[in-house]
Design an enzyme around this catalytic site. Structure first.
Site, mmCIF file in Angstrom:
data_model
loop_
_atom_site.group_PDB
_atom_site.id
_atom_site.type_symbol
_atom_site.label_atom_id
_atom_site.label_comp_id
_atom_site.label_asym_id
_atom_site.label_seq_id
_atom_site.Cartn_x
_atom_site.Cartn_y
_atom_site.Cartn_z
ATOM 1 N N ASP A 86 0.329 -1.759 0.296
ATOM 2 C CA ASP A 86 0.131 -0.433 -0.173
ATOM 3 C C ASP A 86 1.373 1.056 0.059
ATOM 4 O O ASP A 86 2.261 1.198 0.135
ATOM 5 C CB ASP A 86 -0.904 -0.206 1.255
ATOM 6 C CG ASP A 86 -0.460 -0.620 1.940
ATOM 7 O OD1 ASP A 86 0.520 0.129 2.110
ATOM 8 O OD2 ASP A 86 -0.959 -1.021 3.152
ATOM 9 N N ASP A 88 1.691 4.510 2.088
ATOM 10 C CA ASP A 88 1.365 5.475 3.147
ATOM 11 C C ASP A 88 1.893 7.186 2.593
ATOM 12 O O ASP A 88 2.830 7.648 1.773
ATOM 13 C CB ASP A 88 1.955 4.681 3.904
ATOM 14 C CG ASP A 88 1.169 3.833 4.143
ATOM 15 O OD1 ASP A 88 -0.218 3.684 4.613
ATOM 16 O OD2 ASP A 88 1.812 2.796 5.226
ATOM 17 N N ASP A 165 10.514 3.194 12.881
ATOM 18 C CA ASP A 165 11.236 2.400 13.504
ATOM 19 C C ASP A 165 12.500 1.742 13.457
ATOM 20 O O ASP A 165 13.763 2.204 13.907
ATOM 21 C CB ASP A 165 10.724 0.982 14.184
ATOM 22 C CG ASP A 165 10.304 0.450 12.660
ATOM 23 O OD1 ASP A 165 9.833 1.008 11.621
ATOM 24 O OD2 ASP A 165 9.257 -0.377 11.841
HETATM 25 P P1 ATP Z 1 4.214 -3.697 5.040
HETATM 26 O O1 ATP Z 1 4.720 -3.238 3.932
HETATM 27 O O2 ATP Z 1 4.745 -4.801 5.975
HETATM 28 O O3 ATP Z 1 3.115 -2.575 5.196
HETATM 29 P P2 ATP Z 1 5.678 -1.097 6.402
HETATM 30 O O4 ATP Z 1 6.284 -0.342 6.491
HETATM 31 O O5 ATP Z 1 4.460 -0.051 5.384
HETATM 32 O O6 ATP Z 1 5.695 -2.617 5.895
HETATM 33 P P3 ATP Z 1 3.546 -0.653 8.382
HETATM 34 O O7 ATP Z 1 3.122 -1.917 10.022
HETATM 35 O O8 ATP Z 1 2.459 -0.882 7.220
HETATM 36 O O9 ATP Z 1 5.473 -1.549 7.510
HETATM 37 O O10 ATP Z 1 4.114 0.448 9.191
HETATM 38 C C1 ATP Z 1 3.725 1.655 7.990
HETATM 39 C C2 ATP Z 1 4.743 2.170 8.628
HETATM 40 O O11 ATP Z 1 5.452 3.091 10.429
HETATM 41 C C3 ATP Z 1 6.821 1.756 8.859
HETATM 42 O O12 ATP Z 1 6.982 1.814 7.994
HETATM 43 C C4 ATP Z 1 7.503 2.609 9.876
HETATM 44 O O13 ATP Z 1 8.033 3.466 9.391
HETATM 45 C C5 ATP Z 1 6.082 2.955 10.886
HETATM 46 N N1 ATP Z 1 6.337 1.774 12.661
HETATM 47 C C6 ATP Z 1 5.561 0.810 12.187
HETATM 48 N N2 ATP Z 1 5.427 -0.197 12.770
HETATM 49 C C7 ATP Z 1 5.452 0.203 13.844
HETATM 50 C C8 ATP Z 1 6.901 0.341 15.253
HETATM 51 N N3 ATP Z 1 6.450 -0.129 16.092
HETATM 52 N N4 ATP Z 1 7.336 1.638 15.918
HETATM 53 C C9 ATP Z 1 8.078 2.629 14.728
HETATM 54 N N5 ATP Z 1 7.669 2.920 14.168
HETATM 55 C C10 ATP Z 1 6.646 2.100 13.687
HETATM 56 MG MG MG Z 2 1.909 -0.932 5.393
#
Ligand code: ATP
Ligand code: MG
Length: 471
Positions: A86, A88, A165
């Site tokens: 997705d 963001d 993170d």
């Molecule tokens: P995916 O492809 O699995 O969705 P993603 O990086 O987009 O990967 P998400 O869980 O959707 O992961 O989270 C979006 C963003 O929010 C991450 O890229 C990170 O920057 C931030 N984030 C998510 N979880 C945490 C956390 N526990 N602590 C700090 N930042 C976080």
């Molecule tokens: Mg994501």
């Protein structure tokens, strides 16, 4: 963080010698805030890779005078040339301001509000930059006053970045000039295929222990190496995961094990002492037998579901959970039998106990527990191959899952392959042959035996050892 400052200072002095020319950053505020801006020509992300809806949202915000960026997983994945799950968006517009920009907008969330901009059934999530406010203090204020506190929640991009993170998850793609804004050295880490926490790893893990799981998950998913400093504290801090709500760990469990990289993730979690924090009973049974069963059994199940994900087929959490916990249930049932409990109630009691212990860690829904118990219970019925019982078993709503479970057990050496072969043949056989197969051994004539061996030859290899989708 100090390291970043030093690194950037060092780079500033020696110029291009450190980084490759196409990634040479422009240093904006080199000492206090070492942000690096990679211009369009210095990074590979092209607008053609970005979803049309996400672009619309970004442009619309820009047109209305707001800053807007793609952030997080999508930037990270685009840099690898992968299609993001997705897109963001983050902006300096508040949710109310976002709402005024878009007609197709819905605000969600109570404390930290997010905007969803709809395009048919799809939506793009837009968040306002988050402020520095540390979650703990904020929550206390929140609980004490019983009111939603909105001050301190929204912030600037400089504040937003430090809440994230991993350095590779903290890259911002700026729609203003198509540059990538990097406060944490994320692009260098991305280039080096390195997973690193932003700031001091121990502090960041303590703030939110789920980050330990995320670090492992992304290392595996991206094929990156987890930085030594981020690896080293994991075994010691693993027990911090006990404090995480089981509902959140269930969500994380799905991502860890059922999104296509389950086997490698399982191995890496074990290697770093994290698996036992999620599945204590399973870790115990794995430690009793370092090779062979149940490790092979679990590995085969994970391998199957990884293959299914790669083929775009659905996978079933409860099936995997039933594989993971099977050995623990068996061991506990044996203990009970040794104490004089009859076999059937011993199995039932063991199943209940193992499920209720596990659900405290990982809150899988109740119906899954019921489905797991069915799969386990039906295993004993595969040994009954005469009379009407096989015909009844085959119509059981959970037959398919239990059958796949049986095949996997046979592959892993937990049950005689002949039993599995009989069921493969039984399903492939036609009416009369099926009936012949279920006659008691003494009444089976030579003719029938011939039919049976024919069925073995004709068994359908496609029906073997694929973990199906079980509802
Ligand atoms: P995916 O492809 O699995 O969705 P993603 O990086 O987009 O990967 P998400 O869980 O959707 O992961 O989270 C979006 C963003 O929010 C991450 O890229 C990170 O920057 C931030 N984030 C998510 N979880 C945490 C956390 N526990 N602590 C700090 N930042 C976080
Ligand atoms: Mg994501």
């Amino acid at each position: 963080m100090g390291r970043f400052v030093i690194l950037n200072f060092f780079k500033k002095i020696i110029g291009t010698a450190v980084s490759k020319p196409q990634l040479q950053p422009v240093l904006v505020e080199p000492v206090a805030n070492p942000v690096k801006i990679y211009t369009r020509s210095e990074h590979p992300i092209s607008r053609t890779q970005i979803s049309a809806h996400a672009l619309k949202v970004l442009y619309q915000l820009k047109k209305s005078g707001y800053a807007s960026y793609l952030v997080g997983g999508c930037v990270r994945d685009l840099l690898l040339g992968r299609e993001p799950k997705d897109f963001d968006v983050v902006t300096d517009a508040t949710p109310e301001q976002i709402r005024k920009v878009f007609r197709n907008c819905r605000l969600i969330g109570r404390r930290f509000r997010l905007a969803h901009i709809y395009f048919g059934h799809e939506y793009i999530e837009v968040a306002t930059f988050r402020g520095r406010a540390d979650a703990e203090n904020d929550d206390q204020k929140f609980h004490a006053s019983g009111q939603l506190l909105r001050d301190n929640i929204y912030g600037t991009i400089e504040e937003d970045v430090w809440r994230r993170d991993l350095t590779v998850n903290a890259l911002y793609y700026n729609i203003q000039d198509f540059s990538i804004v990097d406060y944490t050295g994320g692009l260098e880490d991305h280039k080096a295929a390195r997973i690193k926490l932003i700031g001091d790893p121990v502090t960041r893990y303590r703030e939110d222990p789920v980050r330990m799981l995320r670090a492992v998950r992304f290392a595996v998913k991206l094929g990156f190496v987890l930085d030594a400093e981020c690896q080293q504290p994991l075994p010691e801090l693993a027990s911090l995961l006990n404090a995480i709500p089981s509902a959140r760990l269930y969500e994380e469990f799905l991502k860890l094990f059922l999104t296509g990289y389950g086997l490698q993730t399982f191995e890496m979690l074990r290697q770093h002492g994290l698996f036992g924090a999620l599945f204590p009973a399973v870790e115990r049974s794995l430690n009793e037998e370092s090779e062979g069963f149940p490790k092979v059994f679990i590995a085969k199940a994970l391998e199957n579901s990884d293959k299914r994900v790669a083929q775009g087929l659905p996978v079933t959490p409860y099936f995997l959970l039933s594989v993971l916990l099977w050995d623990s249930v068996q061991a506990l049932a044996q203990q009970k039998i040794a104490q004089g409990v009859p076999s059937v109630p011993a199995q039932q009691m063991a199943a209940s106990e193992v499920i209720s212990e596990q659900v405290q860690r990982i809150a899988f829904p109740k119906y899954m527990g019921i489905a797991m118990r069915d799969v386990w219970y039906l295993q004993s019925r595969f040994h009954q191959q005469t009379g009407t019982r096989p015909f009844k078993l085959i119509t059981h709503p959970r037959f398919r899952a239990a059958y796949d479970f049986l095949l996997l057990r046979a592959e892993a050496g937990d049950v005689d392959q002949k039993i599995a072969d009989w069921w493969i043949a039984f399903q492939a056989a036609e009416g009369m042959d099926q009936t012949a197969m279920t006659l008691p051994p003494s009444t089976k004539g030579p003719q029938k035996r011939r039919n049976r061996s024919k069925n073995y030859r004709h068994r359908n290899p496609a029906s073997k050892s694929t973990v199906e989708h079980h509802d």
